[in-house]
Design a protein around this motif. Structure first.
Motif, mmCIF file in Angstrom:
data_model
loop_
_atom_site.group_PDB
_atom_site.id
_atom_site.type_symbol
_atom_site.label_atom_id
_atom_site.label_comp_id
_atom_site.label_asym_id
_atom_site.label_seq_id
_atom_site.Cartn_x
_atom_site.Cartn_y
_atom_site.Cartn_z
ATOM 1 N N SER A 90 0.828 -1.185 0.000
ATOM 2 C CA SER A 90 0.000 0.000 0.000
ATOM 3 C C SER A 90 0.878 1.257 0.000
ATOM 4 O O SER A 90 1.862 1.325 0.739
ATOM 5 C CB SER A 90 -0.897 -0.033 1.243
ATOM 6 O OG SER A 90 -1.829 0.978 1.159
ATOM 7 N N GLY A 91 0.548 2.201 -0.879
ATOM 8 C CA GLY A 91 1.318 3.452 -0.940
ATOM 9 C C GLY A 91 2.589 3.345 -1.759
ATOM 10 O O GLY A 91 3.391 4.281 -1.803
ATOM 11 N N LYS B 202 1.573 2.553 -7.158
ATOM 12 C CA LYS B 202 0.954 1.848 -8.299
ATOM 13 C C LYS B 202 -0.147 2.692 -8.955
ATOM 14 O O LYS B 202 -0.166 2.836 -10.174
ATOM 15 C CB LYS B 202 0.357 0.499 -7.835
ATOM 16 C CG LYS B 202 1.355 -0.403 -7.117
ATOM 17 C CD LYS B 202 0.719 -1.693 -6.650
ATOM 18 C CE LYS B 202 -0.377 -1.534 -5.610
ATOM 19 N NZ LYS B 202 0.057 -1.036 -4.286
ATOM 20 N N SER B 203 -1.058 3.241 -8.127
ATOM 21 C CA SER B 203 -2.170 4.010 -8.710
ATOM 22 C C SER B 203 -1.666 5.278 -9.367
ATOM 23 O O SER B 203 -2.185 5.691 -10.414
ATOM 24 C CB SER B 203 -3.189 4.394 -7.632
ATOM 25 O OG SER B 203 -3.600 3.255 -6.955
ATOM 26 N N THR B 204 -0.669 5.895 -8.762
ATOM 27 C CA THR B 204 -0.113 7.117 -9.354
ATOM 28 C C THR B 204 0.468 6.799 -10.731
ATOM 29 O O THR B 204 0.220 7.523 -11.710
ATOM 30 C CB THR B 204 0.973 7.709 -8.422
ATOM 31 O OG1 THR B 204 0.375 7.980 -7.154
ATOM 32 C CG2 THR B 204 1.561 8.976 -8.990
HETATM 33 N N1 LIG Z 1 -3.665 13.047 -4.048
HETATM 34 C C1 LIG Z 1 -2.708 12.757 -3.164
HETATM 35 N N2 LIG Z 1 -2.284 13.682 -2.266
HETATM 36 C C2 LIG Z 1 -1.302 13.416 -1.402
HETATM 37 N N3 LIG Z 1 -0.647 12.232 -1.333
HETATM 38 C C3 LIG Z 1 -1.027 11.277 -2.200
HETATM 39 C C4 LIG Z 1 -2.077 11.465 -3.151
HETATM 40 N N4 LIG Z 1 -2.220 10.330 -3.877
HETATM 41 C C5 LIG Z 1 -1.323 9.457 -3.389
HETATM 42 N N5 LIG Z 1 -0.602 10.019 -2.387
HETATM 43 C C6 LIG Z 1 0.515 9.385 -1.666
HETATM 44 O O1 LIG Z 1 1.467 8.943 -2.642
HETATM 45 C C7 LIG Z 1 1.964 7.653 -2.316
HETATM 46 C C8 LIG Z 1 1.637 6.656 -3.430
HETATM 47 O O2 LIG Z 1 0.217 6.481 -3.457
HETATM 48 P P1 LIG Z 1 -0.494 5.521 -4.526
HETATM 49 O O3 LIG Z 1 -1.973 5.671 -4.302
HETATM 50 O O4 LIG Z 1 0.014 5.796 -5.873
HETATM 51 O O5 LIG Z 1 -0.006 4.087 -4.018
HETATM 52 P P2 LIG Z 1 -0.611 2.627 -4.298
HETATM 53 O O6 LIG Z 1 0.557 1.737 -4.473
HETATM 54 O O7 LIG Z 1 -1.599 2.683 -5.400
HETATM 55 O O8 LIG Z 1 -1.354 2.299 -2.928
HETATM 56 P P3 LIG Z 1 -2.651 1.347 -2.665
HETATM 57 O O9 LIG Z 1 -2.240 -0.040 -3.017
HETATM 58 O O10 LIG Z 1 -2.896 1.542 -1.193
HETATM 59 O O11 LIG Z 1 -3.760 1.892 -3.519
HETATM 60 C C9 LIG Z 1 1.339 7.296 -0.967
HETATM 61 O O12 LIG Z 1 2.254 7.671 0.042
HETATM 62 C C10 LIG Z 1 0.101 8.140 -0.911
HETATM 63 O O13 LIG Z 1 -0.262 8.444 0.422
#
Ligand SMILES: Nc1ncnc2c1ncn2[C@@H]1O[C@H](COP(=O)(O)OP(=O)(O)OP(=O)(O)O)[C@@H](O)[C@H]1O
Length: 266
Positions: free
Chosen positions: A48-49, A52-54
């Motif tokens: 998590s974090g 991936k989504s970014t």
């Molecule tokens: N809009 C935002 N504003 C501030 N911080 C953000 C934002 N979106 C993501 N983050 C932060 O950026 C980092 C990467 O987030 P991201 O959502 O891309 O991870 P992820 O691997 O998709 O996580 P998950 O599996 O929980 O969905 C994390 O530390 C998250 O808290």
């Protein structure tokens, strides 16, 4: 020609709003790159974090990175008005995590499948494109009259996949597409996705916490941790000999069948 979606040296940092006294900058991606050709299937895994989504949002041209670039066959891909991205949306489509939230509840399945063809101004016989997509996801055409609430979770996810298929894309970007499904429905959806990758040769980026699903669908795996790629390679090699603590942790979390009493695990 091989179709290539490429991301180079992506950096993204999020900072807390300026009015907060203690400003915190969080790195979401740092120096991330990847290449997807048609026929490639890439698993994107990480805790998590991890970012991936970014990364997926940037590949979908929904977010601009602070640095780095995305290209498709050499053509720059950037967020912009829908009209400037039609060419890209025809080639690269998205499969969402939660079809219940992404499929408009008031629309019947036929309307849901016709909409992207109209929005992307795709010529041709829409009815036959719709029927072809339905067949590829193994849904009966009698379902065209139904609305999402009249379908099971697995059928809705297959409608979401069919919706991504109607424009005849070359690459699919999927965000946890089986995470909300129980085991039999999950397997049906994975069967469909396996056919799209292995039979039809579509490129796939498959974001998932589910390493068993990644192993089934993806020939390559990329492991993200704290915004960095910490490991990548052929999926079998990554799983057999993980070389970083992050990958070891993910591989260790793969569920295994418990030993039956009196029958030891090998
Ligand atoms: N809009 C935002 N504003 C501030 N911080 C953000 C934002 N979106 C993501 N983050 C932060 O950026 C980092 C990467 O987030 P991201 O959502 O891309 O991870 P992820 O691997 O998709 O996580 P998950 O599996 O929980 O969905 C994390 O530390 C998250 O808290």
């Amino acid at each position: 020609m091989t179709t290539i979606l490429s991301a180079h040296n992506l950096d993204v940092a999020y900072s807390t709003p300026a009015f907060l006294r203690k400003r915190v900058v969080r790195t979401a991606l740092s120096g991330v790159g990847l290449t997807v050709a048609s026929g490639d299937s890439i698993g994107l895994v990480g805790g998590s974090g991890a970012g991936k989504s970014t990364l997926l949002r940037i590949l979908l041209a929904l977010q601009k990175p602070d640095a780095g670039s995305v290209t498709f066959n050499g053509r720059p891909v950037e967020p912009g008005p829908a009209s400037s991205l039609r060419w890209y949306r025809r080639a690269v489509q998205y499969i969402p995590q939660n079809p219940a939230a992404s499929l408009a509840p008031g629309m019947g399945v036929e309307r849901l499948l016709r909409e992207p063809l109209e929005q992307l101004r795709i010529d041709g016989d829409h009815r036959s494109l719709i029927l072809d997509a339905l067949e590829r996801v193994e849904l009966d055409k009698r379902l065209l009259m139904r609305r999402p609430h009249e379908l099971s979770g697995g059928q809705n996810q297959r409608v979401a996949i069919a919706r991504a298929l109607v424009p005849s894309p070359e690459i699919l970007l999927a965000d946890e597409p089986v995470s909300g499904l129980d085991l039999p429905l999950r397997n049906t959806v994975l069967d469909v996705m396996e056919q799209l990758v292995h039979r039809d040769g579509l490129g796939l980026v498959f974001v998932s916490h589910d390493l068993t699903a990644v192993a089934r669908l993806c020939s390559r795996t990329i492991v993200l941790s704290h915004g960095r790629i910490v490991e990548e390679g052929p999926t079998a090699a990554v799983y057999a000999a993980p070389s970083t603590p992050e990958t070891c942790e993910l591989v260790a979390a793969i569920p295994r069948l418990p030993a039956f009493e009196g029958v030891p695990n090998e």
